[in-house]
Structures are given as C-alpha cells and as structure tokens.
Write a protein that holds these residues in place. Structure first.
Motif: not given
Length: 187
Positions: A108, A146-147, A149, A161-164, A166, A168
C-alpha cells in the motif's frame, strides 16, 4: 523468455483454418503471418503462421503445412508459445506485459505488505491483479490508475491505494465497525 500467446480451438472449414483463443495483448505482433511459434505439446510444432483473419469476432489462423480439416483438428487444444525478449516493453509507457507484472510485490502507499501478484485476469471491463497474501488467501485488485498508483519494475513492486474494504479482512472491518459504534451500542 517463452510466453503462451494463444490456444488452438476448433477447425474452421475444410482448408486447414483453426479458431484461436488469444492470450496476448498484441495479437497483431505475436500472431501475424510469418510468425514461428513453439507448441505445447512440443510434438505439434513449431508452427509457422501462413494466414490470419478475423471472422465473426474470432481470430482464424492457417499454418504452413496444414491444408485440410483433419490436420487442423489434430492441433486442437495446442498452446502456441512465442519467444519474447524479457526487456521488451509495450510502446505506451503506462502499459505492461503480463510477465512483467507477475511476481511483483504489492504494497500500500504507506508501505504495508499486501502480497504478490500471481496472475492477471483480463475481464471485459478491466484487468485484475490476483494477489496472493502472505497467509495464502487471494485478493483481487482492479488494475486502474485510481487504485494502482505506481508500478516500479526496477524495485519489483506495485503500489496500491485501495478503497476501504478492498483488502481489509472481514474481521478487521467488523472490528472497525464495532469501534465506530462503541461497545454495547446495539440499540
């Protein structure tokens, strides 16, 4: 380096043409007339592409020395393998060959280790990284700007840069929800 670029399907017609399941981003480069391809099983080749055309959305190929349906049917399910220079890059600087991405470490933006890319899944809407986590589980990461980078081939890593949610774990998500709700607030 050798890469599987296609799999031969059914015979098409009576003049030796076969349908081909393409497994390369650049079929015009790898599967053009004159290309010589190794095969798996090796006993089927090498095969030299004589002609190629698209018919009803499928690529049809004819190989030198294969001029009838019987010869074409004998090639069914044969994998076509191209020699590729491992340092070769696509023309667009933001594009990569699958073999360049396989085995990259995924981290990340804050440096947390996510895992290692084991496969690239090419879907109609987008490509996905199949990432094997250290515990052996898999997570799918959309290969979109967007993910993902940064891709650093020199450092052999992909930065995401994962969205919440993805990457977790379900337990982490449940714990975060519980912390946000406060203990015992099940009203």
């Amino acid at each position: 380096m050798q890469l599987v670029v296609a799999r031969i399907g059914r015979a098409h017609g009576i003049k030796g043409e076969v349908t081909v399941e393409v497994r390369t981003d650049e079929p015009e480069l790898r599967l053009g007339p004159g290309a010589v391809l190794a095969t798996d099983p090796a006993s089927a080749g090498p095969l030299t592409i004589e002609t190629g055309r698209v018919h009803s959305g499928r690529l049809l190929l004819r190989f030198a020395g294969v001029h009838d349906r019987t010869g074409a049917e004998a090639l069914r399910n044969t994998l076509l393998i191209a020699d590729v220079d491992p340092d070769e890059r696509p023309e667009d600087e933001d594009e990569y060959y699958d073999h360049q991405l396989i085995d990259l470490d995924v981290v990340t933006v804050d440096g947390t280790e996510v895992g290692r890319i084991t496969e690239i899944s090419h879907l109609p809407t987008q490509d996905l990284f199949v990432v094997e986590r250290p515990d052996g589980s898999e997570v799918y990461v959309p290969f979109v700007a967007e993910i993902v980078t940064d891709i650093d081939l020199d450092e052999q890593r992909a930065v995401i840069d994962p969205p919440p949610g993805l990457i977790d774990d379900r337990a982490e998500i449940a714990s975060a929800r519980e912390d946000a709700d406060g203990p015992g607030d099940d009203a």
